[in-house]
Each structure stands twice: as structure tokens, then as C-alpha cells.
Design an enzyme around this catalytic site. Structure first.
Site, short mmCIF file in Angstrom:
data_model
loop_
_atom_site.label_atom_id
_atom_site.label_comp_id
_atom_site.label_asym_id
_atom_site.label_seq_id
_atom_site.Cartn_x
_atom_site.Cartn_y
_atom_site.Cartn_z
CE LYS A 147 -1.69 2.10 3.50
NZ LYS A 147 -2.37 2.48 4.76
CG ASP A 165 -7.28 3.86 2.48
OD1 ASP A 165 -8.21 3.47 1.73
OD2 ASP A 165 -7.24 5.02 2.93
#
Length: 252
Positions: A147, A165
Site C-alpha cells: 500500500k 486502505d
């Protein structure tokens, strides 16, 4: 207001057929997906990430620090830190103890301070003090996962990615845009369904929509510009909010 037309992708080169991974189908047609992101583009023509940074290095550090913390909390802690240490070399000179003093208000600050020093050391020793541009290299840095790597690739280097997220994972599943059992599945599904000409900003549009409209505890459908298109079972309104450009974001 005229909507942008789809870009014509080059014809793929013929090759051996591979069995494609089966992913849950989106609840939306291609036209509906395009309409969703067109409305987001009207609402926020130039969306930005809300982590304050001054260069790729401070962005890597800020994103790594943001795990289990709010952007506002990270910005408050890093304002003084980045004023004295905005390069890996300066961060190493500052040292783990001083870094820890700056970020003490952030969750898991001790471990994060160690990671900041470790990633700074690796950048100096293996990358000449420069932040690498590829995901494969970025994820080798301590405290940097997929991420974080995707965020850095997009925000620092302009490479279209999809950093999933908690907000994006929730929205993708809640409204059925790109369902998935885990962040990797959602990422792959979103990359498949989002029109190419909207992909660069899609990450921020979805995060901001989740942060300020389609909230975790209760979606605020009365201020949602896609309320009429949304297929969520939690939806409380079919009337979309007025489609107007929002005030410019204030970062930091």
C-alpha cells in the site's frame, strides 16, 4: 459540462492465452462506473493526498508513519521532524532517539522510529539516498508494504496505482464497485474496472469519498453525488447531492 471520452488502448499483441483469475463482478456497468468517476472529477478536479511532505523521501516516511494513525496526527508530528530531517542522510544524523521524540504522539512510535532509521540507512547504502520508483524496490524498505509503495509511486512519481486502505476496501465492497476478500483482490478488481483516463486520480477520489461521505459507521448519503447510482444495501437516499466543485483542500 462535456464528459471526457474514453481513450482507445492499443491493440494487444497476440500471445498464448492465460487463465484469468476469477474475481467477484462489479455491480456496475462500464457506463455507470464512468459516470461515477466523472462526477468525482467534477467534485474534486485535482484531488490530493492529505499527508504533508516536501519530497519523495518525506512522503515515504509520512505514509509509513500513517499506519494505524490519522493523517492529521501524522502531519502534526512530522512538521518539526521534516523541518530538520528531509533527507535520509539528515534522518540518520538525527538518530532513532530524536526521531522517536518527534513522533511520540503517533501510535507504535517506537517501532516506527526504528523503521524510519532503518529505511533511511537502506536508502543511503543501497539506493544512493534516492527513493526508488518501482514497487519491487520500495517494498524492500523497512516499514514499507504494498500500500505504501503504491502511494509513493502515484504521489511522488505520477505512476497510476491503486493503494487500497481501509476507506477504499470498505467502499469497494460496500457499494459493490470492486468486491474482494482482501486488499489485493480489491486492488486488482479496481484496476480492472476503473476507466484508464480516470485511473490516476481514482485512488484519492475513493479515499476522500470514504473519509468524508461514505463513512465507516454510517454513510452520509444526503451529501453523496452518486446516491442515485449507488447499489449499496446501506444506502439511505436515492437523491444525489448537487454536483459542484468542492473548496480546495488544505493540507497539513
Amino acid at each position: 459540462m462535456q464528459k471526457p471520452k474514453s481513450k482507445n488502448a492499443a491493440a494487444p499483441v497476440a500471445g498464448p492465452k492465460r487463465r484469468r483469475k476469477s474475481l467477484p463482478r462489479s455491480k456496475y456497468s462500464k457506463d455507470e462506473v464512468r459516470e461515477i468517476f466523472w462526477r468525482f472529477s467534477v467534485q474534486r478536479p485535482e484531488p490530493k493526498g492529505e499527508l504533508a511532505h516536501v519530497n519523495p523521501f518525506t512522503l515515504v516516511v509520512a505514509v509509513a508513519l500513517s499506519a494505524q494513525a490519522t493523517d492529521a496526527g501524522v502531519n502534526k508530528a512530522t512538521k518539526a521532524l521534516f523541518a530538520v530531517a528531509d533527507t535520509p542522510e539528515k534522518m540518520l544524523a538525527l538518530g532513532e532517539e530524536k526521531v522517536g521524540e518527534h513522533i511520540r504522539t503517533i501510535g507504535l512510535w517506537r517501532n516506527k522510529a526504528k523503521n524510519v532509521i532503518a529505511l533511511s540507512r537502506k536508502l543511503v547504502d543501497e539506493f544512493g539516498g534516492e527513493v526508488p520508483r518501482t514497487r519491487e524496490e520500495l517494498v524492500t524498505l523497512p516499514g514499507v508494504g504494498r500500500k505504501t509503495a503504491n502511494v509513493v509511486m502515484s504521489m511522488a512519481f505520477g505512476i497510476p496505482t491503486m493503494a487500497v486502505d481501509t476507506h477504499i476496501f470498505r467502499i469497494a465492497n460496500r457499494i459493490g464497485l470492486a468486491p474482494g476478500k482482501n486488499p489485493d483482490e480489491v486492488e486488482e478488481n479496481l484496476m480492472r474496472v476503473i476507466p484508464e483516463d480516470y485511473l490516476f486520480h481514482a485512488h484519492h477520489w475513493l479515499i476522500l469519498h470514504g473519509r468524508y461521505t461514505c463513512k465507516a459507521r454510517k454513510p452520509e448519503c444526503e451529501i453523496c453525488v452518486i446516491a442515485d447510482i449507488c447499489k449499496s444495501k446501506e444506502k439511505t437516499s436515492d437523491i444525489p447531492a448537487p454536483l459542484v466543485e468542492l473548496p480546495a483542500q488544505v493540507i497539513g
